[in-house]
Design a protein around this motif. Structure first.
Motif, PDB file in Angstrom:
ATOM      1  N   MET A  70      30.114  36.560  48.624  1.00 51.65           N
ATOM      2  CA  MET A  70      31.479  36.884  48.310  1.00 51.65           C
ATOM      3  C   MET A  70      31.495  38.274  47.677  1.00 51.65           C
ATOM      4  N   LYS A  71      32.269  39.174  48.274  1.00 49.78           N
ATOM      5  CA  LYS A  71      32.355  40.542  47.769  1.00 49.78           C
ATOM      6  C   LYS A  71      33.474  40.647  46.746  1.00 49.78           C
ATOM      7  N   VAL A  72      33.147  41.286  45.622  1.00 45.18           N
ATOM      8  CA  VAL A  72      34.074  41.395  44.500  1.00 45.18           C
ATOM      9  C   VAL A  72      34.025  42.819  43.946  1.00 45.18           C
ATOM     10  N   VAL A  73      35.206  43.378  43.664  1.00 45.23           N
ATOM     11  CA  VAL A  73      35.308  44.679  43.002  1.00 45.23           C
ATOM     12  C   VAL A  73      35.653  44.418  41.539  1.00 45.23           C
ATOM     13  N   PHE A  74      34.906  45.035  40.645  1.00 48.51           N
ATOM     14  CA  PHE A  74      35.162  44.895  39.214  1.00 48.51           C
ATOM     15  C   PHE A  74      35.817  46.178  38.710  1.00 48.51           C
ATOM     16  N   ARG A  75      37.028  46.045  38.208  1.00 50.25           N
ATOM     17  CA  ARG A  75      37.779  47.188  37.664  1.00 50.25           C
ATOM     18  C   ARG A  75      38.053  46.913  36.194  1.00 50.25           C
ATOM     19  N   LYS A  76      38.363  47.981  35.448  1.00 51.95           N
ATOM     20  CA  LYS A  76      38.610  47.801  34.018  1.00 51.95           C
ATOM     21  C   LYS A  76      39.981  48.351  33.635  1.00 51.95           C
ATOM     22  N   TRP A  77      40.571  47.695  32.652  1.00 48.04           N
ATOM     23  CA  TRP A  77      41.834  48.153  32.086  1.00 48.04           C
ATOM     24  C   TRP A  77      41.486  49.233  31.068  1.00 48.04           C
ATOM     25  N   PRO A  78      41.942  50.464  31.270  1.00 44.19           N
ATOM     26  CA  PRO A  78      41.534  51.565  30.392  1.00 44.19           C
ATOM     27  C   PRO A  78      41.876  51.349  28.917  1.00 44.19           C
ATOM     28  N   LYS A  79      43.067  50.897  28.614  1.00 41.40           N
ATOM     29  CA  LYS A  79      43.470  50.769  27.207  1.00 41.40           C
ATOM     30  C   LYS A  79      42.983  49.465  26.590  1.00 41.40           C
ATOM     31  N   GLN A  80      43.081  48.358  27.326  1.00 40.01           N
ATOM     32  CA  GLN A  80      42.693  47.065  26.786  1.00 40.01           C
ATOM     33  C   GLN A  80      41.183  46.851  26.831  1.00 40.01           C
ATOM     34  N   GLY A  81      40.518  47.495  27.783  1.00 41.64           N
ATOM     35  CA  GLY A  81      39.074  47.362  27.889  1.00 41.64           C
ATOM     36  C   GLY A  81      38.596  46.128  28.616  1.00 41.64           C
ATOM     37  N   GLY A  82      39.501  45.262  29.048  1.00 37.83           N
ATOM     38  CA  GLY A  82      39.105  44.070  29.793  1.00 37.83           C
ATOM     39  C   GLY A  82      38.727  44.398  31.222  1.00 37.83           C
ATOM     40  N   VAL A  83      38.047  43.477  31.866  1.00 36.25           N
ATOM     41  CA  VAL A  83      37.598  43.653  33.245  1.00 36.25           C
ATOM     42  C   VAL A  83      38.294  42.619  34.124  1.00 36.25           C
ATOM     43  N   ILE A  84      38.706  43.055  35.314  1.00 36.55           N
ATOM     44  CA  ILE A  84      39.317  42.173  36.298  1.00 36.55           C
ATOM     45  C   ILE A  84      38.462  42.198  37.558  1.00 36.55           C
ATOM     46  N   ALA A  86      27.339  47.154  32.773  1.00 38.38           N
ATOM     47  CA  ALA A  86      27.371  46.621  31.404  1.00 38.38           C
ATOM     48  C   ALA A  86      28.738  46.017  31.075  1.00 38.38           C
ATOM     49  N   GLU A  87      29.799  46.616  31.596  1.00 33.64           N
ATOM     50  CA  GLU A  87      31.146  46.114  31.321  1.00 33.64           C
ATOM     51  C   GLU A  87      31.461  44.832  32.087  1.00 33.64           C
ATOM     52  N   TYR A  88      31.012  44.743  33.346  1.00 39.03           N
ATOM     53  CA  TYR A  88      31.372  43.565  34.141  1.00 39.03           C
ATOM     54  C   TYR A  88      30.328  42.454  34.157  1.00 39.03           C
ATOM     55  N   GLN A  89      29.162  42.684  33.570  1.00 32.12           N
ATOM     56  CA  GLN A  89      28.084  41.677  33.589  1.00 32.12           C
ATOM     57  C   GLN A  89      28.530  40.304  33.073  1.00 32.12           C
ATOM     58  N   PRO A  90      29.244  40.196  31.942  1.00 33.06           N
ATOM     59  CA  PRO A  90      29.667  38.866  31.482  1.00 33.06           C
ATOM     60  C   PRO A  90      30.595  38.155  32.479  1.00 33.06           C
ATOM     61  N   LEU A  91      31.499  38.905  33.098  1.00 27.10           N
ATOM     62  CA  LEU A  91      32.407  38.306  34.077  1.00 27.10           C
ATOM     63  C   LEU A  91      31.657  37.920  35.342  1.00 27.10           C
ATOM     64  N   LEU A  92      30.699  38.723  35.738  1.00 28.58           N
ATOM     65  CA  LEU A  92      29.859  38.403  36.893  1.00 28.58           C
ATOM     66  C   LEU A  92      29.126  37.084  36.659  1.00 28.58           C
TER      67      LEU A  92
END
Length: 82
Positions: free
Chosen positions: A1-15, A56-62
């Motif tokens: 399954m292919k997934v793109v990890f993007r980040k919210w600049p101000k909130q710092g969360g990852v989607i 490093a930012e998306y590792q926990p969500l991955l």
């Protein structure tokens, strides 16, 4: 399954935006996942407008997605192909 990890600049969360999921969503949307809120639809434009998250930012969500979708592998990609 292919997934793109993007980040919210101000909130710092990852989607996580799921490639190939547009057919299952309302027009202009793809399936997404965030730690808070979990699964839902998101605008495809987020795949272009938000910066890429670093490993490093998306590792926990991955890891969270790997636990949910095991044994199907999660493949991080840089471009959203809906």
């Amino acid at each position: 399954m292919k997934v793109v990890f993007r980040k919210w600049p101000k909130q710092g969360g990852v989607i996580a935006l799921f490639c190939g999921s547009a057919k299952d969503c309302n027009p202009g949307n793809v399936m997404s996942y965030m730690h808070v809120g979990q699964h839902g639809e998101a605008s495809r434009s987020l795949g272009q407008n938000l910066p890429l998250a670093t490993l490093a930012e998306y590792q926990p969500l991955l890891r969270e997605l790997q636990a949910i979708y095991a044994p199907e592998p999660i493949e991080p990609v840089r471009r959203l192909v809906a």
